[in-house]
Design an enzyme around this catalytic site. Structure first.
Site, PDB file in Angstrom:
ATOM      1  CG  HIS A  31      -4.865  -1.451   0.722  1.00 56.84           C
ATOM      2  ND1 HIS A  31      -5.950  -1.384  -0.105  1.00 56.84           N
ATOM      3  CD2 HIS A  31      -3.788  -1.525  -0.080  1.00 56.84           C
ATOM      4  CE1 HIS A  31      -5.539  -1.421  -1.339  1.00 56.84           C
ATOM      5  NE2 HIS A  31      -4.223  -1.491  -1.358  1.00 56.84           N
ATOM      6  CG  HIS A  64       1.969  -3.731  -2.578  1.00 54.56           C
ATOM      7  ND1 HIS A  64       1.480  -3.250  -3.771  1.00 54.56           N
ATOM      8  CD2 HIS A  64       3.195  -3.152  -2.424  1.00 54.56           C
ATOM      9  CE1 HIS A  64       2.373  -2.424  -4.301  1.00 54.56           C
ATOM     10  NE2 HIS A  64       3.419  -2.345  -3.505  1.00 54.56           N
TER      11      HIS A  64
HETATM   12  C1  LIG Z   1      17.236 -25.094 -14.500  1.00 53.34           C
HETATM   13  C2  LIG Z   1      16.234 -25.465 -13.474  1.00 53.34           C
HETATM   14  C3  LIG Z   1      14.941 -24.787 -13.692  1.00 53.34           C
HETATM   15  C4  LIG Z   1      13.936 -25.108 -12.621  1.00 53.34           C
HETATM   16  C5  LIG Z   1      13.124 -23.856 -12.464  1.00 53.34           C
HETATM   17  C6  LIG Z   1      11.908 -24.005 -11.664  1.00 53.34           C
HETATM   18  C7  LIG Z   1      10.946 -23.121 -11.746  1.00 53.34           C
HETATM   19  C8  LIG Z   1      10.997 -21.952 -12.655  1.00 53.34           C
HETATM   20  C9  LIG Z   1      10.422 -22.297 -13.966  1.00 53.34           C
HETATM   21  C10 LIG Z   1      10.457 -21.502 -14.999  1.00 53.34           C
HETATM   22  C11 LIG Z   1      11.002 -20.087 -14.924  1.00 53.34           C
HETATM   23  C12 LIG Z   1      11.791 -19.786 -16.112  1.00 53.34           C
HETATM   24  C13 LIG Z   1      11.604 -18.754 -16.811  1.00 53.34           C
HETATM   25  C14 LIG Z   1      10.489 -17.789 -16.523  1.00 53.34           C
HETATM   26  C15 LIG Z   1      10.418 -16.843 -17.640  1.00 53.34           C
HETATM   27  C16 LIG Z   1       9.630 -15.880 -17.617  1.00 53.34           C
HETATM   28  C17 LIG Z   1       8.697 -15.642 -16.475  1.00 53.34           C
HETATM   29  C18 LIG Z   1       8.392 -14.215 -16.383  1.00 53.34           C
HETATM   30  C19 LIG Z   1       8.783 -13.735 -15.054  1.00 53.34           C
HETATM   31  C20 LIG Z   1       7.951 -12.593 -14.654  1.00 53.34           C
HETATM   32  O1  LIG Z   1       7.367 -12.734 -13.656  1.00 53.34           O
HETATM   33  S1  LIG Z   1       7.929 -11.162 -15.572  1.00 53.34           S
HETATM   34  C21 LIG Z   1       6.776 -10.108 -14.826  1.00 53.34           C
HETATM   35  C22 LIG Z   1       7.307  -9.382 -13.698  1.00 53.34           C
HETATM   36  N1  LIG Z   1       6.272  -8.536 -13.194  1.00 53.34           N
HETATM   37  C23 LIG Z   1       6.118  -8.358 -11.915  1.00 53.34           C
HETATM   38  O2  LIG Z   1       6.830  -8.936 -11.146  1.00 53.34           O
HETATM   39  C24 LIG Z   1       5.015  -7.382 -11.494  1.00 53.34           C
HETATM   40  C25 LIG Z   1       4.619  -7.581 -10.045  1.00 53.34           C
HETATM   41  N2  LIG Z   1       3.682  -6.540  -9.678  1.00 53.34           N
HETATM   42  C26 LIG Z   1       2.366  -6.759  -9.478  1.00 53.34           C
HETATM   43  O3  LIG Z   1       1.872  -7.850  -9.590  1.00 53.34           O
HETATM   44  C27 LIG Z   1       1.539  -5.527  -9.084  1.00 53.34           C
HETATM   45  O4  LIG Z   1       2.275  -4.367  -9.345  1.00 53.34           O
HETATM   46  C28 LIG Z   1       1.196  -5.538  -7.581  1.00 53.34           C
HETATM   47  C29 LIG Z   1       0.238  -6.694  -7.347  1.00 53.34           C
HETATM   48  C30 LIG Z   1       2.422  -5.681  -6.708  1.00 53.34           C
HETATM   49  C31 LIG Z   1       0.539  -4.244  -7.119  1.00 53.34           C
HETATM   50  O5  LIG Z   1      -0.374  -3.819  -7.929  1.00 53.34           O
HETATM   51  P1  LIG Z   1      -0.890  -2.303  -7.767  1.00 53.34           P
HETATM   52  O6  LIG Z   1      -1.791  -2.264  -6.573  1.00 53.34           O
HETATM   53  O7  LIG Z   1       0.287  -1.409  -7.597  1.00 53.34           O
HETATM   54  O8  LIG Z   1      -1.629  -2.070  -9.035  1.00 53.34           O
HETATM   55  N1  LIG Z   2       5.001  -1.471   1.367  1.00 58.01           N
HETATM   56  C1  LIG Z   2       4.687  -0.472   0.536  1.00 58.01           C
HETATM   57  N2  LIG Z   2       5.576   0.514   0.292  1.00 58.01           N
HETATM   58  C2  LIG Z   2       5.250   1.517  -0.535  1.00 58.01           C
HETATM   59  N3  LIG Z   2       4.077   1.634  -1.191  1.00 58.01           N
HETATM   60  C3  LIG Z   2       3.168   0.682  -0.990  1.00 58.01           C
HETATM   61  C4  LIG Z   2       3.425  -0.418  -0.121  1.00 58.01           C
HETATM   62  N4  LIG Z   2       2.322  -1.215  -0.096  1.00 58.01           N
HETATM   63  C5  LIG Z   2       1.432  -0.651  -0.916  1.00 58.01           C
HETATM   64  N5  LIG Z   2       1.924   0.492  -1.455  1.00 58.01           N
HETATM   65  C6  LIG Z   2       1.259   1.384  -2.422  1.00 58.01           C
HETATM   66  O1  LIG Z   2      -0.122   1.497  -2.071  1.00 58.01           O
HETATM   67  C7  LIG Z   2      -0.925   1.435  -3.239  1.00 58.01           C
HETATM   68  C8  LIG Z   2      -1.898   0.289  -3.100  1.00 58.01           C
HETATM   69  O2  LIG Z   2      -1.193  -0.925  -3.129  1.00 58.01           O
HETATM   70  P1  LIG Z   2      -1.842  -2.341  -3.269  1.00 58.01           P
HETATM   71  O3  LIG Z   2      -3.244  -2.146  -3.774  1.00 58.01           O
HETATM   72  O4  LIG Z   2      -1.017  -3.100  -4.228  1.00 58.01           O
HETATM   73  O5  LIG Z   2      -1.792  -2.931  -1.919  1.00 58.01           O
HETATM   74  C9  LIG Z   2       0.005   1.243  -4.417  1.00 58.01           C
HETATM   75  O6  LIG Z   2       0.174   2.503  -4.989  1.00 58.01           O
HETATM   76  P2  LIG Z   2       0.437   2.720  -6.561  1.00 58.01           P
HETATM   77  O7  LIG Z   2      -0.355   1.694  -7.297  1.00 58.01           O
HETATM   78  O8  LIG Z   2       0.017   4.130  -6.789  1.00 58.01           O
HETATM   79  O9  LIG Z   2       1.910   2.505  -6.722  1.00 58.01           O
HETATM   80  C10 LIG Z   2       1.285   0.739  -3.791  1.00 58.01           C
HETATM   81  O10 LIG Z   2       2.451   1.123  -4.490  1.00 58.01           O
END
Ligand SMILES: CCCCC/C=C\C/C=C\C/C=C\C/C=C\CCCC(=O)SCCNC(=O)CCNC(=O)[C@H](O)C(C)(C)COP(=O)(O)O
Ligand SMILES: Nc1ncnc2c1ncn2[C@@H]1O[C@H](COP(=O)(O)O)[C@@H](OP(=O)(O)O)[C@H]1O
Length: 300
Positions: free
Chosen positions: A265, A186
């Site tokens: 964390h 996060h």
């Molecule tokens: C017309 C003018 C254009 C100019 C544009 C300029 C720039 C943009 C260029 C291109 C973009 C166009 C298209 C893009 C198309 C597809 C891109 C895909 C977009 C995505 O990002 S899809 C995936 C979405 N997924 C997420 O957002 C997931 C985010 N979450 C995480 O990374 C994790 O859950 C975490 C890190 C937050 C936490 O992990 P945990 O600890 O919970 O495991």
């Molecule tokens: N601002 C926030 N609000 C709620 N949940 C959060 C948070 N920041 C972190 N967490 C939760 O804490 C866990 C560890 O987060 P991270 O490693 O990405 O920092 C994750 O759990 P889950 O993965 O079970 O959803 C995430 O969803």
């Protein structure tokens, strides 16, 4: 005869010049970069000084809608905001459109690649999971289900794996992610996204004055109803000054980062998330400035 204010103003201006000339960084950029350290310190202060905050509340629940809908899809939201921003900016007659689009897309691709490598996939486990596993972390479950091949059965009703990703581990019922150093995904994502939006849109900054004037001309238009004013504000924030949409997104990411810093964390895990959050941005936006300046010196 310069007043004390003039002297102070000149001192601040000299510091800003020094930063710009020697470190290729503007004072406002440095301030924004430091705001995430301030966020961490503020989060820790709230954590230590307001223990009642630690009692269950909306933000301590991982399932809260702001986390599940927005942060958990944080890169998708950041992508939507930057696409809306560029569409809006480019439709307001800008020269050299194709060059602007080409360079924006290249930077977006590199920045997205860094997000993928750190949080999703890096030739196998993503970097954040590799750090966890290399420091002794394991996924512990009772029933590995369809991931059975990745687990070793300990014989005490538990199985462990150091090859399954955190994403898949968390999806197994009753799993726990034990031991090791688990960098905060996060913290990484929120800093990475905010810095990307800030630096990518900085070139088109119209100044606070212009933004405030536009907003106040809508708000103070007494012939319009509240609904009409809200509609006009939405149009203003998307079509005319998409910087307002960017400010909204960054402010929201900053707030969510604060809740992560208060409730989730260890400090070390947050610091590692933070360093990786800065890293990709520094490579894409700051390192090229050094080379650009050197090539400029070479030409003179
Ligand atoms: C017309 C003018 C254009 C100019 C544009 C300029 C720039 C943009 C260029 C291109 C973009 C166009 C298209 C893009 C198309 C597809 C891109 C895909 C977009 C995505 O990002 S899809 C995936 C979405 N997924 C997420 O957002 C997931 C985010 N979450 C995480 O990374 C994790 O859950 C975490 C890190 C937050 C936490 O992990 P945990 O600890 O919970 O495991
Ligand atoms: N601002 C926030 N609000 C709620 N949940 C959060 C948070 N920041 C972190 N967490 C939760 O804490 C866990 C560890 O987060 P991270 O490693 O990405 O920092 C994750 O759990 P889950 O993965 O079970 O959803 C995430 O969803």
């Amino acid at each position: 005869m310069p007043t004390v204010y003039d002297r102070h103003f000149n001192q601040v201006r000299n510091i800003a010049r020094h930063l710009h000339n020697h470190y290729h960084i503007a004072a406002n950029e440095l301030l924004f970069l430091s705001s995430f350290i301030i966020n961490l310190v503020l989060g820790r202060l709230i954590h230590w000084t307001a223990p009642q905050e630690e009692v269950y509340n909306y933000y301590t629940d991982k399932r809260n809608i702001l986390n599940q809908l927005f942060v958990k899809n944080g890169w998708a939201w950041t992508t939507i905001v930057i696409v809306v921003f560029y569409v809006s900016i480019l439709t307001q007659s800008r020269p050299r459109k194709s060059k602007v689009i080409r360079e924006a897309v290249i930077r977006y691709a590199v920045i997205t690649m860094w997000w993928i490598l750190f949080t999703q996939w890096c030739f196998g486990l993503p970097i954040m999971d590799r750090i966890f596993v290399l420091t002794g972390g394991k996924c512990v479950v009772e029933d590995p289900g369809r991931h059975v091949k990745l687990f070793a059965n300990l014989g005490n009703g538990k199985s462990v794996s150091s090859t399954i990703s955190s994403y898949n581990c968390k999806r197994i019922k009753g799993s726990s992610w034990e031991g090791g150093h688990d960098p905060s995904g996060h913290v990484f994502l929120l800093i990475h996204s905010s810095l990307y939006l800030f630096l990518e849109t900085a070139e088109y900054w119209p100044g606070w004055g212009a933004l405030i004037n536009s907003i106040s001309s809508v708000v103070h238009n007494h012939e319009k109803t509240i609904i009409e004013k809200l509609k006009q504000l939405a149009i203003l924030g998307v079509k005319i000054h998409p910087q307002l949409l960017v400010i909204g997104m960054i402010s929201f990411w900053w707030f969510m980062l604060l809740t992560t810093n208060i409730y989730f964390h260890s400090i070390a895990e947050k610091l590692v998330g933070m360093v990786y959050g800065y890293l990709g941005i520094v490579v894409v936006y700051f390192v090229p400035r050094i080379f650009r300046q050197q090539s400029q010196i070479g030409k003179n």
